[in-house]
Design an enzyme around this catalytic site. Structure first.
Site: not given
Ligand code: PLP
Length: 478
Positions: A64, A66, A241, A270, A273, A279
């Site tokens: 843990y 935090e 994002d 993320t 990808k 992940r």
């Molecule tokens: N943001 C975007 C632009 C995405 O395409 C995705 C997932 O496909 C996410 C966030 C979410 O990612 P996660 O599945 O790791 O929560």
């Protein structure tokens, strides 16, 4: 590093697991076989390196942690501090970011952290002020009520779902759509491209607190300098994002106006990808948001996953090597070769092509819905996912599109010639599939007809195509 070491590591791990629950060991082995044999074109998936995978399978999982590096709510976190600090340092260096927070468990979690940080930074609320100073437990019922009301009144302007935006950019099925009053910007119906003048107009009318850039299914570069100017003109915080294209930013394929990091106040991603890590998620931000971002856990996140942070450190170190830039460029070259292969055979692509890692086929030209096309391709050993196209007449469930991406096949080593062969396989399946009918004779959006012999033949051709590019060549489980 010897290939033998990889085989030994994974074989030994499976032997240990098999002694407890053989069915799990079998499933792990079967998953490797499936991944090796399928033509994986899911734009959001990849193959992490053996080093990244192994960094996750150990006793860091038991800890843990935090809090943040050097400031934990649990004792004995010195080794977690080491890997978290390393992952954050690699992320800052790789992306040229002032601050990196590597605890989010996924992209959605990273976005939640970002939303909270921006709200906490921007909202003049006594309730939030208390929360900011780590007194969440002191908030009264009345404080929470005030907080909810204030959060509910915030505005977010993001890309519409059918133009390629993500659920977390303010859409109802996600908490972001309940926290924020949302408005979308779409794409120009004639070109399929973002019309920045329309975005500016929407921003002037709607006055969002947060302008969100980034996407899940837009096949083109985005000019983040222009979006930042739009955000500044209405006093919005600019968030990007980059979950899908982080690998292209890391590999310096997207630079200048197309690199979100120097332009955005806050960037989320993320790590699994195009970045090819474990992940997970990550937040990069300007110094003024760093304190709020670091409160992600326990504000909105569960306890950090030290084993995944260790794997993030490994994957980010890999992404800092010169060969990652070559990989990132090949992802785009492959996507463009795939697009050209499809276009030359008569397919319709949203925006007419791509300049990133993904291609969006409008399968209505083949007389199919996205769902029919996705299943017919799957029968033929080609793994893709259905996706809406702009102004999609078939909605988000059946859709009219197929999204395909090249990060995974590029990791295996496939190049332009194999992309052309892949285009041929996809086009053959889609031309040979016809829409099916319901029992009462009405047209079905899900049923389809495809000769099973042809599907088998294509699947064999897909396996042959992959045979020259083995997945995890250093791992032999036999
Ligand atoms: N943001 C975007 C632009 C995405 O395409 C995705 C997932 O496909 C996410 C966030 C979410 O990612 P996660 O599945 O790791 O929560």
């Amino acid at each position: 590093m010897s290939r033998n070491a990889e085989s030994t590591a994974f074989r030994s791990a499976l032997e240990v697991i098999r002694a407890v629950e053989p069915r799990v060991a079998d499933a792990i082995g079967a998953e490797l076989t499936d991944q090796r044999e399928s033509l994986k074109l899911i734009a959001s998936e990849n193959y992490a390196s053996p080093a990244t995978l192994l960094a996750m399978g150990n006793w860091f999982s038991d800890k843990y942690a935090e809090g943040t590096v050097g400031r934990r709510f649990y004792a004995g976190c010195q080794n977690v501090d080491t890997v978290e600090a390393l992952a954050a340092e690699h992320a800052r260096e790789l992306f040229g970011a002032a601050h990196a927070y590597v605890q989010p468990h996924s992209g959605i979690d990273a976005n939640l952290v970002a939303f909270w940080a921006v709200l906490a930074d921007r909202v003049e609320s006594p309730a939030l002020k208390k929360a900011q100073v780590r007194q969440v437990n002191d908030l009264t019922e009345a404080d929470w009520f005030a907080l909810r009301r204030e959060l509910g009144n915030q505005r977010m302007l993001g890309m519409s779902l059918d133009a390629g935006g993500h659920l977390t950019h303010g859409f109802r099925p996600n908490i972001s759509g309940k926290m924020f009053d949302q408005r979308s910007y779409g794409t120009d119906p004639a070109t399929g491209l973002i019309d920045y003048d329309r975005v500016a107009e929407a921003a002037r009318e709607f006055k969002p607190l947060i302008l969100v850039g980034g996407y899940s299914a837009y096949p083109r570069k985005v000019n983040f300098r222009i979006l930042r100017e739009i955000a500044d003109s209405v006093g919005a915080t600019f968030m990007v994002d980059m979950a899908h294209f982080a690998g292209l930013v890391a590999g310096k394929v997207f630079t200048g106006d197309f690199d979100p990091v120097p332009h955005a106040h806050i960037v989320t991603t993320t790590t699994h990808k195009s970045l090819r890590g474990p992940r997970g998620g990550m937040v990069l931000c300007q110094p003024e948001l760093a304190d709020q971002v670091d409160r992600g856990c326990p504000m909105v996140l569960g306890g950090p996953l030290p084993h995944v942070m260790a794997a993030k450190a490994v994957a980010l170190a890999e992404a800092r090597r010169p060969d990652f830039a070559d990989y990132a460029q090949r992802i785009v070259d492959n996507a463009q070769a795939l697009a050209e292969g499809l276009l030359s055979r008569g397919a319709t692509l949203v925006t007419g092509g791509t300049d990133n890692h993904l291609v969006l086929i409008d399968v209505s030209g083949y007389g199919l819905t996205g769902r029919q096309a996705e299943q017919a391709l799957l029968d033929s050993g080609i793994v893709t996912n259905r996706n809406s196209v702009p102004q999609d007449p078939n909605g988000a469930w059946y859709t009219s599109g197929i999204r395909i991406g090249t990060p995974a096949l590029t990791t295996r080593g496939l190049g332009a010639a194999e992309m052309d062969q892949t285009a041929e396989l996809i086009h053959t399946v889609l031309t040979q599939t016809t829409a099916g009918a319901n029992a009462d004779g009405t047209p079905s959006k899900a049923k389809y007809n495809l000769d099973a012999g042809l599907a088998d033949k294509i699947a064999r051709q897909a396996t042959d195509l992959l045979a020259t590019y083995p997945l995890y060549p250093g791992i032999d489980l036999s």
